[in-house]
Motif scaffolding. Structure first.
Motif, PDB file in Angstrom:
ATOM      1  N   HIS A   1      22.680 -71.281 -35.337  1.00  0.00           N
ATOM      2  CA  HIS A   1      21.716 -72.061 -35.125  1.00  0.00           C
ATOM      3  C   HIS A   1      21.921 -73.190 -33.807  1.00  0.00           C
ATOM      4  O   HIS A   1      21.244 -73.280 -32.980  1.00  0.00           O
ATOM      5  CB  HIS A   1      21.270 -72.999 -36.359  1.00  0.00           C
ATOM      6  N   VAL A   2      22.973 -73.545 -33.699  1.00  0.00           N
ATOM      7  CA  VAL A   2      23.574 -74.627 -32.555  1.00  0.00           C
ATOM      8  C   VAL A   2      23.378 -73.637 -31.456  1.00  0.00           C
ATOM      9  O   VAL A   2      22.963 -74.258 -30.594  1.00  0.00           O
ATOM     10  CB  VAL A   2      25.023 -75.086 -32.788  1.00  0.00           C
ATOM     11  N   GLN A   3      24.049 -72.463 -31.243  1.00  0.00           N
ATOM     12  CA  GLN A   3      24.037 -71.742 -30.005  1.00  0.00           C
ATOM     13  C   GLN A   3      22.660 -71.003 -29.731  1.00  0.00           C
ATOM     14  O   GLN A   3      22.473 -70.907 -28.436  1.00  0.00           O
ATOM     15  CB  GLN A   3      25.001 -70.600 -30.159  1.00  0.00           C
ATOM     16  N   HIS A   4      21.676 -70.814 -30.398  1.00  0.00           N
ATOM     17  CA  HIS A   4      20.636 -70.317 -30.221  1.00  0.00           C
ATOM     18  C   HIS A   4      19.403 -71.136 -30.128  1.00  0.00           C
ATOM     19  O   HIS A   4      18.885 -71.451 -29.265  1.00  0.00           O
ATOM     20  CB  HIS A   4      20.399 -68.921 -31.083  1.00  0.00           C
ATOM     21  N   CYS A   5      19.204 -71.660 -31.334  1.00  0.00           N
ATOM     22  CA  CYS A   5      17.895 -72.647 -31.767  1.00  0.00           C
ATOM     23  C   CYS A   5      17.916 -73.894 -30.932  1.00  0.00           C
ATOM     24  O   CYS A   5      16.942 -74.239 -30.132  1.00  0.00           O
ATOM     25  CB  CYS A   5      17.747 -72.609 -33.074  1.00  0.00           C
ATOM     26  N   MET A   6      19.245 -74.529 -30.941  1.00  0.00           N
ATOM     27  CA  MET A   6      19.211 -75.742 -30.529  1.00  0.00           C
ATOM     28  C   MET A   6      19.461 -75.854 -29.198  1.00  0.00           C
ATOM     29  O   MET A   6      18.967 -76.646 -28.269  1.00  0.00           O
ATOM     30  CB  MET A   6      20.491 -76.600 -31.175  1.00  0.00           C
ATOM     31  N   SER A   7      20.046 -74.678 -28.537  1.00  0.00           N
ATOM     32  CA  SER A   7      20.016 -74.753 -26.876  1.00  0.00           C
ATOM     33  C   SER A   7      18.506 -74.654 -26.436  1.00  0.00           C
ATOM     34  O   SER A   7      18.326 -74.994 -25.213  1.00  0.00           O
ATOM     35  CB  SER A   7      20.976 -73.398 -26.733  1.00  0.00           C
ATOM     36  N   GLU A   8      17.659 -74.117 -27.092  1.00  0.00           N
ATOM     37  CA  GLU A   8      16.077 -73.945 -26.606  1.00  0.00           C
ATOM     38  C   GLU A   8      15.752 -75.379 -26.568  1.00  0.00           C
ATOM     39  O   GLU A   8      14.568 -75.623 -25.819  1.00  0.00           O
ATOM     40  CB  GLU A   8      15.410 -73.219 -27.738  1.00  0.00           C
ATOM     41  N   GLY A   9      16.069 -76.236 -27.507  1.00  0.00           N
ATOM     42  CA  GLY A   9      15.468 -77.922 -27.422  1.00  0.00           C
ATOM     43  C   GLY A   9      16.167 -78.689 -26.554  1.00  0.00           C
ATOM     44  O   GLY A   9      16.117 -79.808 -26.546  1.00  0.00           O
ATOM     45  N   ALA A  10      17.307 -78.124 -26.068  1.00  0.00           N
ATOM     46  CA  ALA A  10      18.295 -79.203 -25.202  1.00  0.00           C
ATOM     47  C   ALA A  10      17.370 -79.656 -23.986  1.00  0.00           C
ATOM     48  O   ALA A  10      17.865 -80.683 -23.492  1.00  0.00           O
ATOM     49  CB  ALA A  10      19.255 -78.261 -24.506  1.00  0.00           C
ATOM     50  N   ASP A  11      16.413 -79.368 -23.440  1.00  0.00           N
ATOM     51  CA  ASP A  11      15.819 -79.810 -22.419  1.00  0.00           C
ATOM     52  C   ASP A  11      14.718 -81.319 -22.785  1.00  0.00           C
ATOM     53  O   ASP A  11      14.401 -81.843 -21.810  1.00  0.00           O
ATOM     54  CB  ASP A  11      14.849 -78.787 -21.578  1.00  0.00           C
ATOM     55  N   ASP A  12      14.406 -81.225 -24.221  1.00  0.00           N
ATOM     56  CA  ASP A  12      13.519 -82.014 -24.652  1.00  0.00           C
ATOM     57  C   ASP A  12      14.499 -83.038 -25.781  1.00  0.00           C
ATOM     58  O   ASP A  12      14.787 -82.587 -26.843  1.00  0.00           O
ATOM     59  CB  ASP A  12      12.526 -81.642 -25.780  1.00  0.00           C
TER      60      ASP A  12
ATOM     61  N   ARG B   1      13.810 -85.604 -27.424  1.00  0.00           N
ATOM     62  CA  ARG B   1      13.242 -85.973 -28.969  1.00  0.00           C
ATOM     63  C   ARG B   1      13.366 -84.520 -29.688  1.00  0.00           C
ATOM     64  O   ARG B   1      13.793 -84.881 -30.787  1.00  0.00           O
ATOM     65  CB  ARG B   1      11.605 -86.270 -28.586  1.00  0.00           C
ATOM     66  N   ARG B   2      13.049 -83.371 -29.305  1.00  0.00           N
ATOM     67  CA  ARG B   2      13.282 -82.181 -29.977  1.00  0.00           C
ATOM     68  C   ARG B   2      14.493 -81.929 -30.460  1.00  0.00           C
ATOM     69  O   ARG B   2      14.766 -81.513 -31.226  1.00  0.00           O
ATOM     70  CB  ARG B   2      12.535 -80.944 -29.152  1.00  0.00           C
ATOM     71  N   LEU B   3      15.458 -82.278 -29.529  1.00  0.00           N
ATOM     72  CA  LEU B   3      16.811 -81.878 -29.526  1.00  0.00           C
ATOM     73  C   LEU B   3      17.351 -82.847 -30.933  1.00  0.00           C
ATOM     74  O   LEU B   3      18.197 -82.522 -31.705  1.00  0.00           O
ATOM     75  CB  LEU B   3      17.651 -82.217 -28.472  1.00  0.00           C
ATOM     76  N   GLY B   4      17.031 -84.280 -31.014  1.00  0.00           N
ATOM     77  CA  GLY B   4      17.365 -84.892 -31.760  1.00  0.00           C
ATOM     78  C   GLY B   4      16.933 -84.625 -33.191  1.00  0.00           C
ATOM     79  O   GLY B   4      17.626 -84.561 -34.303  1.00  0.00           O
ATOM     80  N   GLU B   5      15.564 -84.356 -33.465  1.00  0.00           N
ATOM     81  CA  GLU B   5      14.985 -83.642 -34.610  1.00  0.00           C
ATOM     82  C   GLU B   5      15.619 -82.732 -34.946  1.00  0.00           C
ATOM     83  O   GLU B   5      16.057 -82.454 -36.146  1.00  0.00           O
ATOM     84  CB  GLU B   5      13.415 -83.382 -34.337  1.00  0.00           C
ATOM     85  N   MET B   6      16.100 -81.504 -34.258  1.00  0.00           N
ATOM     86  CA  MET B   6      16.768 -80.445 -34.668  1.00  0.00           C
ATOM     87  C   MET B   6      18.102 -80.921 -35.198  1.00  0.00           C
ATOM     88  O   MET B   6      18.916 -80.190 -35.922  1.00  0.00           O
ATOM     89  CB  MET B   6      16.938 -79.324 -33.525  1.00  0.00           C
ATOM     90  N   THR B   7      18.929 -81.590 -34.439  1.00  0.00           N
ATOM     91  CA  THR B   7      20.352 -82.353 -35.007  1.00  0.00           C
ATOM     92  C   THR B   7      20.186 -82.883 -36.150  1.00  0.00           C
ATOM     93  O   THR B   7      20.871 -82.507 -37.068  1.00  0.00           O
ATOM     94  CB  THR B   7      21.018 -83.456 -33.755  1.00  0.00           C
ATOM     95  N   ASP B   8      19.102 -83.670 -36.538  1.00  0.00           N
ATOM     96  CA  ASP B   8      18.794 -84.284 -37.688  1.00  0.00           C
ATOM     97  C   ASP B   8      18.552 -83.372 -38.960  1.00  0.00           C
ATOM     98  O   ASP B   8      19.011 -83.282 -39.956  1.00  0.00           O
ATOM     99  CB  ASP B   8      17.573 -85.266 -37.961  1.00  0.00           C
TER     100      ASP B   8
END
Length: 100
Positions: free
Chosen positions: A69-80, A82-89
């Motif tokens: 999840h971290v390597q694939h999904c969260m890397s997709e939201g790394a440019d945003d 707000r979205r990265l924060g949501e995904m981290t939560d």
């Protein structure tokens, strides 16, 4: 009549899906073995050892899913941010449920 093609989304575990399913089937077999041990009135420490093995196997599955999840999904939201924060939560909530 128009048909809309739906594509299965790629997940962090998609590349290892066959291995993941194999591991889960093995865990399922171990769990059935635990049931048999209880039905056969086996010695408690032997049963507890097998419970620990199943728990460790499930933990390994969970950590692999989290890593994917971290390597694939969260890397997709790394440019945003707000979205990265949501995904981290979301990930931290899932990990919190895992370690309860």
């Amino acid at each position: 009549m128009n048909q809309i093609a739906t594509e299965t989304p790629e997940r962090g575990y998609s590349a290892e899906k066959d291995q993941l399913l194999k591991r889960l089937r093995r865990i399922e077999g171990q769990t059935r073995g635990l049931q048999a041990m209880v039905a056969e009135d086996r010695w408690c420490p032997d049963i507890l050892q097998q419970v620990a093995a199943v728990t460790a196997a499930l933990d390994k599955v969970a950590l692999g899913l989290a890593e994917g999840h971290v390597q694939h999904c969260m890397s997709e939201g790394a440019d945003d941010p707000r979205r990265l924060g949501e995904m981290t939560d979301e990930l931290m909530q899932a990990l919190g449920r895992l370690v309860r």
